[in-house]
Design a protein around this motif. Structure first.
Motif, PDB file in Angstrom:
ATOM      1  N   MET A   1     -18.912   3.299   3.211  1.00  0.00           N
ATOM      2  CA  MET A   1     -19.359   3.388   1.837  1.00  0.00           C
ATOM      3  C   MET A   1     -19.132   4.802   1.319  1.00  0.00           C
ATOM      4  SD  MET A   1     -22.980   1.367   1.864  1.00  0.00           S
ATOM      5  CE  MET A   1     -22.909   0.194   0.550  1.00  0.00           C
ATOM      6  N   LYS A   2     -18.687   4.887   0.094  1.00  0.00           N
ATOM      7  CA  LYS A   2     -18.481   6.185  -0.534  1.00  0.00           C
ATOM      8  C   LYS A   2     -19.782   6.661  -1.157  1.00  0.00           C
ATOM      9  CE  LYS A   2     -13.632   5.506  -1.633  1.00  0.00           C
ATOM     10  NZ  LYS A   2     -12.636   5.474  -2.702  1.00  0.00           N
ATOM     11  N   LYS A   3     -19.931   7.960  -1.215  1.00  0.00           N
ATOM     12  CA  LYS A   3     -21.133   8.542  -1.806  1.00  0.00           C
ATOM     13  C   LYS A   3     -21.151   8.241  -3.301  1.00  0.00           C
ATOM     14  CE  LYS A   3     -21.752  12.017   1.662  1.00  0.00           C
ATOM     15  NZ  LYS A   3     -22.130  13.360   1.977  1.00  0.00           N
ATOM     16  N   ASN A   4     -22.336   7.925  -3.820  1.00  0.00           N
ATOM     17  CA  ASN A   4     -22.470   7.619  -5.241  1.00  0.00           C
ATOM     18  C   ASN A   4     -23.672   8.305  -5.884  1.00  0.00           C
ATOM     19  OD1 ASN A   4     -24.468   6.077  -4.077  1.00  0.00           O
ATOM     20  ND2 ASN A   4     -23.817   4.141  -4.948  1.00  0.00           N
ATOM     21  N   ILE A   5     -24.216   9.321  -5.216  1.00  0.00           N
ATOM     22  CA  ILE A   5     -25.361  10.057  -5.753  1.00  0.00           C
ATOM     23  C   ILE A   5     -24.958  11.518  -5.941  1.00  0.00           C
ATOM     24  CG2 ILE A   5     -27.722  10.816  -5.336  1.00  0.00           C
ATOM     25  CD1 ILE A   5     -28.158   8.335  -3.696  1.00  0.00           C
ATOM     26  N   GLY A   6     -25.136  12.025  -7.154  1.00  0.00           N
ATOM     27  CA  GLY A   6     -24.808  13.413  -7.451  1.00  0.00           C
ATOM     28  C   GLY A   6     -25.930  14.373  -7.086  1.00  0.00           C
ATOM     29  N   LYS A   7     -25.669  15.668  -7.278  1.00  0.00           N
ATOM     30  CA  LYS A   7     -26.627  16.709  -6.894  1.00  0.00           C
ATOM     31  C   LYS A   7     -27.936  16.619  -7.669  1.00  0.00           C
ATOM     32  CE  LYS A   7     -23.214  20.069  -5.364  1.00  0.00           C
ATOM     33  NZ  LYS A   7     -22.641  21.400  -5.567  1.00  0.00           N
ATOM     34  N   ILE A   8     -27.849  16.410  -8.969  1.00  0.00           N
ATOM     35  CA  ILE A   8     -29.065  16.340  -9.793  1.00  0.00           C
ATOM     36  C   ILE A   8     -29.880  15.106  -9.410  1.00  0.00           C
ATOM     37  CG2 ILE A   8     -29.945  16.069 -12.147  1.00  0.00           C
ATOM     38  CD1 ILE A   8     -27.557  17.752 -13.069  1.00  0.00           C
ATOM     39  N   GLY A  60     -23.186  -0.760 -10.053  1.00  0.00           N
ATOM     40  CA  GLY A  60     -21.926  -0.115 -10.416  1.00  0.00           C
ATOM     41  C   GLY A  60     -22.103   1.281 -10.982  1.00  0.00           C
ATOM     42  N   ILE A  61     -23.195   1.930 -10.654  1.00  0.00           N
ATOM     43  CA  ILE A  61     -23.477   3.279 -11.148  1.00  0.00           C
ATOM     44  C   ILE A  61     -22.991   4.291 -10.130  1.00  0.00           C
ATOM     45  CG2 ILE A  61     -25.306   4.919 -11.759  1.00  0.00           C
ATOM     46  CD1 ILE A  61     -26.984   2.527 -12.644  1.00  0.00           C
ATOM     47  N   LYS A  62     -22.471   5.412 -10.625  1.00  0.00           N
ATOM     48  CA  LYS A  62     -22.039   6.510  -9.752  1.00  0.00           C
ATOM     49  C   LYS A  62     -22.380   7.818 -10.461  1.00  0.00           C
ATOM     50  CE  LYS A  62     -18.073   8.201  -7.236  1.00  0.00           C
ATOM     51  NZ  LYS A  62     -16.638   8.050  -6.962  1.00  0.00           N
ATOM     52  N   THR A  63     -23.266   8.619  -9.860  1.00  0.00           N
ATOM     53  CA  THR A  63     -23.681   9.861 -10.507  1.00  0.00           C
ATOM     54  C   THR A  63     -23.009  11.092  -9.900  1.00  0.00           C
ATOM     55  OG1 THR A  63     -25.616  10.083  -9.059  1.00  0.00           O
ATOM     56  CG2 THR A  63     -25.924   8.952 -11.158  1.00  0.00           C
TER      57      THR A  63
END
Length: 70
Positions: A1-8, A60-63
């Motif tokens: 799985m690819k990362k989908n959570i950003g730093k913030i 389907g969200i990616k931050t």
């Protein structure tokens, strides 16, 4: 799985998890609600560490920033 959570997003999740743990520790949240809050805090910490959120995949969200393809 690819990362989908950003730093913030990671920072917000960690702050919420810490807040829940503090509320449980000082007995503001008790009983079954404390157990639920503890599980939610644990899930938030694990998703922050791994950078992967299963619910984001379903919706389907990616931050996190887009991958650079050269």
């Amino acid at each position: 799985m690819k990362k989908n959570i950003g730093k913030i997003d990671k920072l917000i999740r960690i702050l919420i998890a810490i807040t829940l743990v503090i509320l449980i520790s000082v007995c503001i949240i008790t009983g079954i609600y404390a157990i639920i809050a503890g599980v939610v805090a644990l899930i938030m910490i694990i998703s922050s560490i791994t950078g992967i959120c299963g619910i984001y995949y379903l919706i389907g969200i990616k931050t996190c920033p887009a991958d650079k393809k050269e």
